[in-house]
Design a protein around this motif. Structure first.
Motif, PDB file in Angstrom:
ATOM      1  N   GLU A 112       0.875  -1.172   0.000  1.00 55.50           N
ATOM      2  CA  GLU A 112       0.000   0.000   0.000  1.00 55.50           C
ATOM      3  C   GLU A 112       0.911   1.220   0.000  1.00 55.50           C
ATOM      4  O   GLU A 112       1.315   1.705   1.055  1.00 55.50           O
ATOM      5  CB  GLU A 112      -0.939  -0.029   1.204  1.00 55.50           C
ATOM      6  N   PRO A 113       1.259   1.709  -1.173  1.00 62.98           N
ATOM      7  CA  PRO A 113       2.287   2.754  -1.282  1.00 62.98           C
ATOM      8  C   PRO A 113       1.939   4.004  -0.484  1.00 62.98           C
ATOM      9  O   PRO A 113       0.769   4.386  -0.361  1.00 62.98           O
ATOM     10  CB  PRO A 113       2.322   3.059  -2.779  1.00 62.98           C
ATOM     11  N   THR A 114       2.972   4.639   0.041  1.00 59.64           N
ATOM     12  CA  THR A 114       2.818   5.961   0.656  1.00 59.64           C
ATOM     13  C   THR A 114       3.356   7.050  -0.263  1.00 59.64           C
ATOM     14  O   THR A 114       3.339   8.225   0.094  1.00 59.64           O
ATOM     15  CB  THR A 114       3.551   6.022   2.004  1.00 59.64           C
ATOM     16  N   LEU A 115       3.839   6.636  -1.442  1.00 60.70           N
ATOM     17  CA  LEU A 115       4.374   7.537  -2.453  1.00 60.70           C
ATOM     18  C   LEU A 115       3.417   7.609  -3.635  1.00 60.70           C
ATOM     19  O   LEU A 115       2.917   6.573  -4.086  1.00 60.70           O
ATOM     20  CB  LEU A 115       5.737   7.029  -2.937  1.00 60.70           C
ATOM     21  N   ALA A 116       3.165   8.817  -4.140  1.00 58.23           N
ATOM     22  CA  ALA A 116       2.409   8.999  -5.381  1.00 58.23           C
ATOM     23  C   ALA A 116       3.266   9.835  -6.322  1.00 58.23           C
ATOM     24  O   ALA A 116       3.552  11.003  -6.049  1.00 58.23           O
ATOM     25  CB  ALA A 116       1.079   9.694  -5.114  1.00 58.23           C
ATOM     26  N   TYR A 117       3.688   9.228  -7.412  1.00 65.19           N
ATOM     27  CA  TYR A 117       4.661   9.812  -8.340  1.00 65.19           C
ATOM     28  C   TYR A 117       3.938  10.312  -9.589  1.00 65.19           C
ATOM     29  O   TYR A 117       3.255   9.543 -10.263  1.00 65.19           O
ATOM     30  CB  TYR A 117       5.685   8.726  -8.697  1.00 65.19           C
ATOM     31  N   PHE A 118       4.087  11.601  -9.903  1.00 60.24           N
ATOM     32  CA  PHE A 118       3.472  12.201 -11.077  1.00 60.24           C
ATOM     33  C   PHE A 118       4.566  12.479 -12.104  1.00 60.24           C
ATOM     34  O   PHE A 118       5.024  13.602 -12.276  1.00 60.24           O
ATOM     35  CB  PHE A 118       2.705  13.468 -10.678  1.00 60.24           C
ATOM     36  N   THR A 119       4.941  11.409 -12.781  1.00 58.73           N
ATOM     37  CA  THR A 119       6.121  11.403 -13.621  1.00 58.73           C
ATOM     38  C   THR A 119       6.115  12.479 -14.688  1.00 58.73           C
ATOM     39  O   THR A 119       7.107  13.202 -14.856  1.00 58.73           O
ATOM     40  CB  THR A 119       6.225  10.035 -14.339  1.00 58.73           C
TER      41      THR A 119
END
Length: 783
Positions: A112-119
């Motif tokens: 359950e990622p705690t990172l959200a990457y907006f590449t």
């Protein structure tokens, strides 16, 4: 070195084309490399192609599940896509995270990622920290922010960047950091990294040439110790001046690049041979690993209230019909969910959720930064994106109609509309209401030539207003012509320069004024709708802009303001009139408010769909109504390589907007968000959609007019009913939630991925919630 591959679901190719030509092989090779090198990490940005691989390659499912659960396939978000966060609604963005997370859970994958990457998103909402915290993320990363240099985007030297006054200039020259704590105006904070040297900075680590990107793959392997050492020295020289901690991140992973063979072995060799003298230790790890290390130095990082826009501005209004379909699909899905929970449909809600799941998948895929933005070529839009939206919309409408047919409509008092007084003489129409006196002139193209307060007789607009201006625009799907050197943005025609005939139509819902004008050879119909019982004037522009042109609605406001206040996903943004583009168009969700800094009077403009607005120092306000700019072209002939898609508008567009005047106070004092959410935009609204929505409005409510229930749905995770609350600003007092049809026995505060955070008190069937942000999710348990 964080390694990934940026996979757009359907940008220049359809998803099938991308999967068959690139993604299947990318993932096959990644699995091979991970099995060969047990310490290797390969990152997956989003769930769209992972699900496709899972379904098309069932023999690989156990391997994929194991690699994901071991953290070897590292997830840099739970989203189905890498979303645009300026155009979709907040609920659409939050559902993206939920739908992807639930797909993982349903298939036995536990991270359950705690990172959200907006590449690769083209700027981000300035309230992104609020959205991320609401979904349970505490860290993020992005690449494209305003004022930065990106290869292939401009016919200028990199020395012309960062642009003065931009976010890139602030981070590079003032803060001198790529890592910072991003705090928005709501107080929400996330740890953030910026890829100043693009999201594939390290792609050529073991290669010579220009690029490994599938569009121009001009690279040959170069794996010698000397070459690798030279590359690492080059990357470190770029990154070190902007690193406030002992760590530097060099991302590998431009569009559809395959994994680098033997990456860990290459880095191990470098460390053995060069660490003792260079002092640089190179590892392959995840972006989340990097941010964990940087987080240990959080106190050394600046806290920045970042507004990373405008990066590009043309995509705010490219392909408006596509944008409308994206937005209406989400709205219809939300109505269907609420209808499924009405007492008349008891026991069907879980089956309805399963029926709606394919449409929700299509809806959140449309959040992608090359989908709702309209930046794919015609053949992809027409061949895949629109069919996906239409298929989903048809299924949702059928489900909603079935559910609505069982629901009793609440009785409501029927108010008879009193038509405003109006007079027509000598080519002018004068309309008098309780709120304004307005005059339209045929010899001024049907524009507003006077608009006064009925009490003070003060002019509320300068003349002419509600004018249509056509600009020659050499921009394209991503950018307007003023955004790049060699581009064109020049006034070509205006409606007020030609006479037109005004037609008056009396309706039971109000007084409608219709006119037809011609701009650059295209016929455009305009409508205005007046009622005596509201200060809101509703308008519509119907037609298509001539190729290579953009058409705006212009208001001569007479206001002097140093800021535009407008809503954005996650809250409210304050934006300056111009920011290195002149004019500067800003992304508009539903409303914008201007307030004169002298006498305090103001003007609010409202839209039901995302759009673009600009404001000049002389008080001129413009809304983009129609746009048909096929391809970014400089100096009349040069196509910009970073903007390779071409798109044409061939169908008529209906652009709806409304406006009203305010006398004192800011946006909150005048209830602008509440008005924007509650008004109908005209007698031309779809009555069936309006009726379905009305049937479900009163199932769950709050005790505050500035806190809205934006979703009521069966829980995807756990038991009960999930309720989403949103507000334009953080409420100062607790919010009371009442469920009219649901006996509430218990409640929990959750995040948007439906993970329980804390129990809530239930008193006499109501729930009190202290909102610490602009979004709150609660779980209601039935009694």
């Amino acid at each position: 070195f964080s390694e990934s591959s940026h996979w757009d679901p359907n940008w220049l190719m359809t998803s099938e084309g991308y999967f068959d030509r690139f993604v299947r092989d990318n993932l096959d090779q990644a699995i091979e490399e991970l099995q060969r090198e047990p310490r290797r990490i390969y990152s997956i940005e989003c769930m769209f192609f992972l699900r496709m691989y899972w379904e098309r390659c069932p023999e690989k499912q156990e391997t994929v599940r194991a690699l994901v659960n071991e953290g070897r396939f590292r997830l840099t978000s739970s989203g189905v896509t890498t979303a645009d966060t300026l155009l979709p609604s907040a609920e659409a963005i939050l559902r993206d995270f939920l739908v992807g997370q639930e797909w993982l859970r349903a298939n036995g994958m536990t991270p359950e990622p705690t990172l959200a990457y907006f590449t690769d998103s083209f700027g981000c909402t300035p309230t992104l920290p609020s959205l991320l915290r609401a979904a349970g993320f505490d860290r993020t990363a992005m690449t494209r922010i305003d004022g930065m240099y990106f290869m292939g985007c401009d016919l200028e030297s990199s020395k012309a960047f960062p642009r003065p006054g931009s976010s890139a200039e602030r981070l590079l020259n003032r803060e001198r950091t790529l890592d910072f704590v991003w705090r928005d105006r709501n107080g929400a904070q996330v740890l953030c990294h910026w890829n100043a040297f693009n999201y594939g900075q390290g792609d050529m680590l073991a290669y010579r040439g220009l690029s490994r990107v599938y569009l121009v793959p001009t690279a040959i392997p170069a794996r010698s110790d000397r070459h690798i050492a030279r590359r690492i020295k080059q990357y470190a020289a770029q990154l070190a001046p902007y690193s406030r901690t002992p760590y530097m991140l060099c991302p590998i992973g431009m569009d559809f690049v395959p994994p680098i063979p033997g990456l860990v072995a290459l880095l191990d060799r470098y460390n053995r041979n060069h660490y003792p003298t260079a002092g640089i230790w190179a590892v392959n790890a995840g972006l989340d690993d990097y941010l964990t290390l940087v987080g240990a130095y959080r106190d050394d990082l600046p806290i920045v209230e970042l507004a990373p826009n405008p990066y590009w501005t043309g995509f705010y209004t490219a392909r408006p019909n596509l944008k409308r379909q994206c937005r209406e699909l989400v709205d219809d899905l939300l109505v269907a969910e609420r209808l499924s929970l009405m007492p008349e449909n008891a026991g069907t809600e879980m089956e309805t959720s399963r029926e709606l799941a394919p449409a929700w998948w299509n809806a959140v895929v449309s959040n992608h930064h090359d989908f709702i933005t309209g930046t794919s070529p015609d053949e992809v839009v027409e061949g895949e994106q629109i069919p996906w939206l239409e298929q989903a919309a048809d299924s949702v409408r059928a489900i909603a109609d079935r559910l609505a047919g069982t629901v009793s409509v609440l009785a409501s008092q029927d108010f008879q509309t009193v038509l405003p007084e109006w007079y027509q003489q000598d080519g002018r129409i004068r309309i008098e209401t309780l709120f304004y006196v307005v005059e339209l002139a045929e010899d001024a193209g049907g524009t507003i030539v006077t608009l006064q307060s009925p009490e003070s007789h003060n002019q509320l607009l300068a003349s002419p207003s509600n004018d249509l201006i056509s600009y020659r625009d050499s921009g394209g799907l991503w950018r307007m012509g003023y955004e790049f050197r060699g581009g064109t943005w020049k006034e070509a025609a205006r409606a007020s320069q030609r006479s037109t005939q005004l037609e008056v139509r009396e309706h039971d819902k109000g007084l409608e004024i219709v006119s037809i004008t011609e701009l650059n050879g295209e016929t455009i119909r305009r409508r205005m709708w007046f009622r005596d019982d509201t200060p809101v004037i509703r308008c519509r522009v119907e037609g298509c802009a001539t190729g290579g042109h953009s058409v705006v609605v212009r208001f001569a406001t007479g206001l002097s303001s140093s800021k535009l206040t407008m809503d954005t996903p996650g809250g409210v943004a304050m934006r300056p009139p111009t920011r290195y583009y002149d004019p500067t168009f800003w992304p508009l969700q539903r409303w914008v408010h201007l307030r004169d800094e002298g006498d305090g009077r103001g003007l609010a403009l409202l839209q039901p769909m995302p759009g673009a607005v600009s404001y000049q120092a002389d008080g001129t306000l413009e809304l983009v109504a129609l746009r048909n700019a096929p391809r970014e072209t400089a100096y009349g002939v040069i196509k910009l390589p970073a903007n390779p898609a071409t798109g044409h508008e061939t169908e008529s567009t209906a652009f709806d907007y409304a406006f009203l005047f305010t006398s004192a106070g800011e946006w909150r004092d005048n209830g602008i968000p509440e008005i924007a959410r509650s008004i109908a935009f005209g007698p031309w609204d779809d009555p069936q959609r309006t009726a379905r929505a009305a049937q479900s409005l009163h199932d769950v409510t709050t005790d505050r007019s500035d806190v809205w229930v934006t979703a009521v749905k069966p829980a995807s995770r756990g038991d009960g009913v999930i309720v989403r609350l949103t507000a334009p600003a953080v409420p100062e007092t607790p919010v009371t939630v009442t469920a009219r049809h649901l006996p509430v026995a218990g409640a929990f505060l959750c995040d948007a991925r439906e993970r329980d955070l804390a129990p809530l008190d239930v008193r006499a069937g109501t729930v009190q919630v202290v909102m610490t942000g602009t979004v709150a999710t609660i779980r209601l348990l039935r009694g």
